[in-house]
Design a protein around this motif. Structure first.
Motif, mmCIF file in Angstrom:
data_model
loop_
_atom_site.group_PDB
_atom_site.id
_atom_site.type_symbol
_atom_site.label_atom_id
_atom_site.label_comp_id
_atom_site.label_asym_id
_atom_site.label_seq_id
_atom_site.Cartn_x
_atom_site.Cartn_y
_atom_site.Cartn_z
ATOM 1 N N GLU A 269 0.830 -1.204 0.000
ATOM 2 C CA GLU A 269 0.000 0.000 0.000
ATOM 3 C C GLU A 269 0.865 1.255 0.000
ATOM 4 N N TYR A 270 1.944 1.206 0.761
ATOM 5 C CA TYR A 270 2.932 2.291 0.778
ATOM 6 C C TYR A 270 4.263 1.680 0.363
ATOM 7 N N PHE A 271 4.919 2.263 -0.629
ATOM 8 C CA PHE A 271 6.216 1.722 -1.017
ATOM 9 C C PHE A 271 7.105 2.804 -1.637
ATOM 10 N N ILE A 272 8.395 2.513 -1.686
ATOM 11 C CA ILE A 272 9.359 3.427 -2.290
ATOM 12 C C ILE A 272 9.279 3.265 -3.802
ATOM 13 N N LYS A 273 8.882 4.329 -4.480
ATOM 14 C CA LYS A 273 8.751 4.267 -5.942
ATOM 15 C C LYS A 273 10.095 4.546 -6.616
ATOM 16 N N THR A 274 10.716 5.660 -6.242
ATOM 17 C CA THR A 274 12.020 6.011 -6.822
ATOM 18 C C THR A 274 12.896 6.723 -5.802
ATOM 19 N N ILE A 275 14.211 6.571 -5.969
ATOM 20 C CA ILE A 275 15.199 7.332 -5.204
ATOM 21 C C ILE A 275 16.182 7.922 -6.207
ATOM 22 N N LYS A 276 16.187 9.225 -6.340
ATOM 23 C CA LYS A 276 17.163 9.899 -7.197
ATOM 24 C C LYS A 276 18.282 10.426 -6.310
ATOM 25 N N LYS A 277 19.435 9.792 -6.399
ATOM 26 C CA LYS A 277 20.550 10.100 -5.501
ATOM 27 C C LYS A 277 21.406 11.219 -6.064
ATOM 28 N N PHE A 278 21.526 12.325 -5.295
ATOM 29 C CA PHE A 278 22.400 13.427 -5.685
ATOM 30 C C PHE A 278 23.810 13.195 -5.158
ATOM 31 N N ASN A 279 23.893 12.797 -3.883
ATOM 32 C CA ASN A 279 25.157 12.404 -3.242
ATOM 33 C C ASN A 279 24.803 11.529 -2.049
ATOM 34 N N ASN A 280 25.773 11.233 -1.191
ATOM 35 C CA ASN A 280 25.499 10.333 -0.064
ATOM 36 C C ASN A 280 24.414 10.853 0.866
ATOM 37 N N PHE A 281 24.292 12.173 0.945
ATOM 38 C CA PHE A 281 23.383 12.757 1.933
ATOM 39 C C PHE A 281 22.391 13.722 1.308
ATOM 40 N N SER A 282 21.997 13.400 0.094
ATOM 41 C CA SER A 282 20.990 14.214 -0.573
ATOM 42 C C SER A 282 20.326 13.398 -1.670
ATOM 43 N N SER A 283 19.007 13.395 -1.656
ATOM 44 C CA SER A 283 18.286 12.636 -2.678
ATOM 45 C C SER A 283 16.876 13.183 -2.850
ATOM 46 N N LYS A 284 16.272 12.821 -3.955
ATOM 47 C CA LYS A 284 14.861 13.114 -4.184
ATOM 48 C C LYS A 284 14.128 11.777 -4.134
ATOM 49 N N ILE A 285 13.130 11.692 -3.270
ATOM 50 C CA ILE A 285 12.432 10.439 -2.991
ATOM 51 C C ILE A 285 10.981 10.550 -3.431
ATOM 52 N N THR A 286 10.478 9.480 -4.011
ATOM 53 C CA THR A 286 9.050 9.403 -4.317
ATOM 54 C C THR A 286 8.470 8.169 -3.641
ATOM 55 N N TYR A 287 7.456 8.395 -2.798
ATOM 56 C CA TYR A 287 6.707 7.301 -2.182
ATOM 57 C C TYR A 287 5.391 7.127 -2.927
ATOM 58 N N LYS A 288 5.012 5.896 -3.175
ATOM 59 C CA LYS A 288 3.662 5.612 -3.673
ATOM 60 C C LYS A 288 2.788 5.392 -2.455
ATOM 61 N N ILE A 289 1.687 6.119 -2.394
ATOM 62 C CA ILE A 289 0.782 6.047 -1.254
ATOM 63 C C ILE A 289 -0.638 5.826 -1.776
ATOM 64 N N PRO A 290 -1.570 5.399 -0.929
ATOM 65 C CA PRO A 290 -2.927 5.097 -1.417
ATOM 66 C C PRO A 290 -3.589 6.240 -2.179
ATOM 67 N N SER A 291 -3.300 7.477 -1.805
ATOM 68 C CA SER A 291 -3.933 8.620 -2.461
ATOM 69 C C SER A 291 -3.183 9.080 -3.710
ATOM 70 N N GLY A 292 -2.079 8.426 -4.043
ATOM 71 C CA GLY A 292 -1.313 8.825 -5.220
ATOM 72 C C GLY A 292 0.180 8.648 -4.996
#
Length: 468
Positions: free
Chosen positions: A245-268
């Motif tokens: 129901e909730y899962f990690i869709k994507t992780i865009k890694k900029f460096n070791n301590f910076s990233s853009k994360i997308t979670y898939k959630i029930p509402s979108g």
């Protein structure tokens, strides 16, 4: 009830963070419980506790001929604690969350505390206070005015969690995962799952209204079936793939301590930036997000906190240390080890981005309490790490010694030492300025002792930009 016993009970119920079982941590106004330890008794430290400002002392053993007016002798210290803990829990009006699982309990508890504190005062158990005594202390030390109170729940044997569930009575339960740990006592991961499920079993915890459950293997799916069988009002599953129901869709890694994360959630879906790019931390953060989402808490505050994820001692804390006059980075993963957490560490260390003048050293210690499967799990870890791109691999512990002897491995990057001092000698002769060391092993293994020795040399917790 005598006057002193009533005074102490009332004092502990109406105040927070007052119980201490280590006289060295006593502050003015604390209550020292003199308990029996494996090597000594707390009575030997009563005078020290009083000298540091302890308001009261509770002991189950006679102390001298003339008791101070501050010292209470009880028949059974644990029974005394249990009674106070249950009274205080019954008076607590906030939301109680309990976290259990094979690995990651403490990290999730610390993440919850970190994120939820943005909303108001939160109580949380300290360190890994997850056994019966630890839970009693955590209950009595909680602030009754907290909006949330968070507890960590652990077990080494069957029929332990039901007792803790009836004490904590959590409204919301999180199970991080079901993996091979404590197999020496449980025998199988299915029995581990059954034991963990007692935390949301209404028979022991009639307060349950939410179970947040993992969704990766058959034992974790079995947990969901049990939760449905118990007719729990809300059951939410999570994972790192799209059947949850909730899962990690994507992780865009900029460096070791910076990233853009997308979670898939029930509402979108939700996309945000974070100060971590490590998948295990991002999964822990997903669990926290579920808590925010379910309780209709401020997602804006969650997103703000996600930009400053904390390091946790013994679970990935980066330290700047000096070895033979050379400054190096030590990643402390020495609190505990299991096949699952060991694989996570190897993966993230192998993928850690470093500068051209840096090298990676990994120190692998034994994983304890794996029962009959111990040799097999250690062989798998051995095979995994020797195939990695990590520059230097150091093993310690008798199990790895047997594996190395049997395989007759000859490699310039693989080493074995049976003593902490020999590892330090090797590092002193081999390490170069700015190299990075990761140490991973069970709490009572040689690796844990080694890390403590290294941290005594010189220690400084690093800022993210100082690391690599």
């Amino acid at each position: 009830m005598n006057k002193l016993k009533y005074e102490i009970e009332s004092y502990l119920i109406n105040n927070s963070n007052k119980i201490k079982i280590n006289s060295g941590t006593i502050k003015e106004g604390d209550v020292f419980f003199a308990l029996k330890g494996s090597n000594t008794h707390g009575n030997n430290y009563i005078e020290h506790a009083l000298s540091k400002g302890a308001k009261y002392v509770v002991t189950g053993k006679k102390f001298g001929e003339n008791f101070s007016k501050k010292i209470l002798k009880v028949t059974n210290s644990l029974n005394f604690l249990d009674r106070i803990a249950r009274k205080k829990r019954n008076q607590f009006k906030g939301i109680v969350i309990a976290v259990t699982g094979s690995v990651g309990k403490t990290s999730i508890k610390e993440f919850l505390n970190f994120f939820l504190s943005s909303l108001g005062y939160v109580s949380a158990s300290i360190k890994s206070y997850n056994n019966y005594l630890g839970v009693l202390i955590s209950l009595i030390n909680m602030d009754r005015n907290s909006i949330f109170s968070i507890f960590e729940v652990g077990t080494n044997n069957s029929n332990e969690i039901k007792k803790l569930a009836s004490l904590i009575l959590p409204h919301q339960v999180i199970i991080s995962n079901i993996c091979p740990t404590h197999l020496h006592n449980f025998g199988s991961t299915r029995k581990i799952a059954i034991e963990k499920s007692d935390l949301f079993n209404p028979k022991y915890n009639p307060n349950i209204n939410l179970a947040i459950l993992p969704n990766l293997n058959q034992d974790e799916i079995f947990l969901q079936k049990l939760a449905k069988k118990y007719s729990i009002r809300s059951i939410i599953n999570f994972g790192s793939y799209n059947k949850s129901e909730y899962f990690i869709k994507t992780i865009k890694k900029f460096n070791n301590f910076s990233s853009k994360i997308t979670y898939k959630i029930p509402s979108g879906k939700i996309t945000f930036k974070s100060s971590t790019s490590f998948k295990h931390q991002i999964l822990n953060m997903l669990i926290v997000f579920i808590v925010f989402d379910f309780n209709n808490l401020s997602i804006k505050k969650f997103l703000k906190k996600a930009k400053s994820i904390p390091f946790i001692k013994g679970r990935g804390l980066f330290n700047n240390i000096i070895i033979n006059k050379k400054k190096v980075v030590l990643i402390d993963e020495s609190y505990n080890a299991s096949p699952a957490s060991m694989n996570v560490c190897i993966d993230y260390f192998e993928n850690l981005k470093i500068k051209q003048d840096q090298r990676k050293f990994i120190i692998i210690g034994e994983m304890l309490e794996l029962g009959r499967s111990s040799q097999n799990y250690h062989r798998k870890i051995f095979s995994r790490v020797v195939k990695s791109s990590i520059d230097k691999i150091i093993f310690c512990g008798n199990i790895y010694k047997k594996i190395l002897n049997k395989r007759n491995v000859k490699s310039k990057k693989i080493f074995y030492f049976d003593e902490e001092s020999k590892i330090i000698d090797f590092l002193s002769n081999s390490i170069l300025k700015n190299d990075i060391i990761l140490a991973k092993g069970s709490n009572s293994s040689k690796v844990n002792k080694l890390v403590n020795l290294l941290l005594k040399i010189k220690r400084k917790n690093l800022k993210r930009e100082e690391i690599c």
